[in-house]
Motif scaffolding. Structure first.
Motif, short mmCIF file in Angstrom:
data_model
loop_
_atom_site.label_atom_id
_atom_site.label_comp_id
_atom_site.label_asym_id
_atom_site.label_seq_id
_atom_site.Cartn_x
_atom_site.Cartn_y
_atom_site.Cartn_z
N TRP A 227 0.69 -1.12 -0.02
CA TRP A 227 0.09 -0.06 -0.06
C TRP A 227 0.98 1.16 -0.16
CZ3 TRP A 227 -4.93 0.39 -1.02
CH2 TRP A 227 -5.75 -0.78 -1.10
N THR A 228 1.54 1.45 0.99
CA THR A 228 2.52 2.65 1.41
C THR A 228 3.37 2.98 0.09
OG1 THR A 228 2.22 2.08 3.60
CG2 THR A 228 3.98 3.91 3.06
N VAL A 229 3.40 4.15 -0.60
CA VAL A 229 4.06 4.80 -1.62
C VAL A 229 4.86 5.68 -1.09
CG1 VAL A 229 4.20 5.81 -3.80
CG2 VAL A 229 2.16 4.39 -3.40
N VAL A 230 6.46 5.38 -1.25
CA VAL A 230 7.46 6.29 -0.75
C VAL A 230 8.17 6.85 -1.96
CG1 VAL A 230 7.50 5.19 1.55
CG2 VAL A 230 9.10 4.39 -0.20
N THR A 231 8.88 8.18 -1.83
CA THR A 231 9.79 8.48 -2.56
C THR A 231 11.16 7.70 -2.59
OG1 THR A 231 10.61 10.15 -1.04
CG2 THR A 231 9.03 10.88 -2.34
N VAL A 232 11.68 7.37 -3.90
CA VAL A 232 12.82 6.57 -3.89
C VAL A 232 14.04 7.43 -3.19
CG1 VAL A 232 14.56 5.74 -5.39
CG2 VAL A 232 12.23 5.44 -5.81
#
Length: 280
Positions: A227-232
């Motif tokens: 679910w959780t989208v993070v910045t690379v």
């Protein structure tokens, strides 16, 4: 009966828009309560409990809880989390954090969906500016929702404004969507692109407009929770969203408590004020 145009986009009657406005107000009031409540030492799970109680106390049902298995009432995305963060009690909020809170509610079969990003305590000026740019980009996109305009005009306005403000990343794979009897409906609404493309907008269409803007690059990844989208690059991200109806008089912001009056010249009932013109 639910009318759709030839592109499969749901067209609401004035009565149905009134019901969407009621659902939108539940979401808007819940987010304002969370904005006032959030402080250092609280956890995202604390905010989730407050949100669920507020929504259910108004006779509505959280849209997110159970949606494709999502376990919570809100998405709570802290710092480098872009969207879809699952609220937990594992890490209390700290002074200087920013948190994006995405919230949805169903009332009488109709959906409202909105998001805000807020600072916990005193935030770095770069984060304050990131939030300002993202929110203003949302309003620029909303203002493009006028009868006869093209759907791509929304993303073009969002991107144009963000690019004019500095070197920010706009994750290309995430954007807004149609909304009505379901939370996510056709069409997808990009936060980038060229104007003058896609379906022409008609009165009665409703969209969730939601730019996500990164302090660093546009690149993102999804964590192991699926679910959780993070910045690379680990840099912070901001997210703002409103559900909006296209009307003959311009956009009516269904999840804004004032209907968009302060930004678009709309009264809460959707009528144009004498001081402003909707969509400008």
């Amino acid at each position: 009966m639910f009318k759709k145009n030839r592109h499969g986009i749901q067209i609401k009657t004035s009565e149905q828009l009134g019901k969407m406005r009621a659902a939108g107000l539940v979401v808007g009031r819940t987010l304002e309560m969370l904005r006032d409540s959030a402080r250092p030492g609280m956890t995202p799970l604390d905010l989730d409990a407050l949100a669920e109680k507020a929504i259910r106390d108004e006779g509505a049902v959280p849209s997110f809880k159970g949606y494709q298995g999502f376990p919570a009432t809100i998405c709570a995305s802290v710092n480098d989390e872009v969207v879809h963060g699952i609220p937990t009690d594992q890490r209390p909020l700290r002074d200087g954090d920013i948190i994006s809170i995405d919230c949805g509610a169903i009332l009488d079969g109709w959906h409202g969906d909105s998001a805000i990003t807020i600072a916990i305590g005193e935030a770095d000026p770069r984060l304050t500016e990131l939030m300002r740019v993202t929110e203003e980009a949302m309003w620029r996109g909303i203002a493009a929702l006028t009868v006869g305009a093209h759907l791509s005009d929304v993303g073009a306005e969002v991107e144009r404004y963000v690019r004019s403000q500095g070197r920010y990343g706009i994750p290309p794979e995430y954007g807004g969507h149609g909304i009505g009897t379901e939370m996510h409906m056709d069409p997808w609404v990009a936060n980038h692109g060229k104007p003058g493309r896609g379906p022409r907008l008609e009165a009665g269409m409703c969209f969730a407009i939601e730019p996500m803007v990164n302090l660093g690059t546009e690149r993102t990844r999804v964590l192991a929770d699926d679910w959780t989208v993070v910045t690379v690059d680990g840099k912070p991200s901001a997210h703002f969203e409103h559900s909006v109806a296209v009307t003959e008089d311009g956009p009516w912001v269904l999840t804004a408590l004032d209907g968009g009056e302060s930004r678009l010249g709309r009264r809460p009932d959707g009528q144009i004020t004498s001081e402003g013109t909707a969509g400008h």
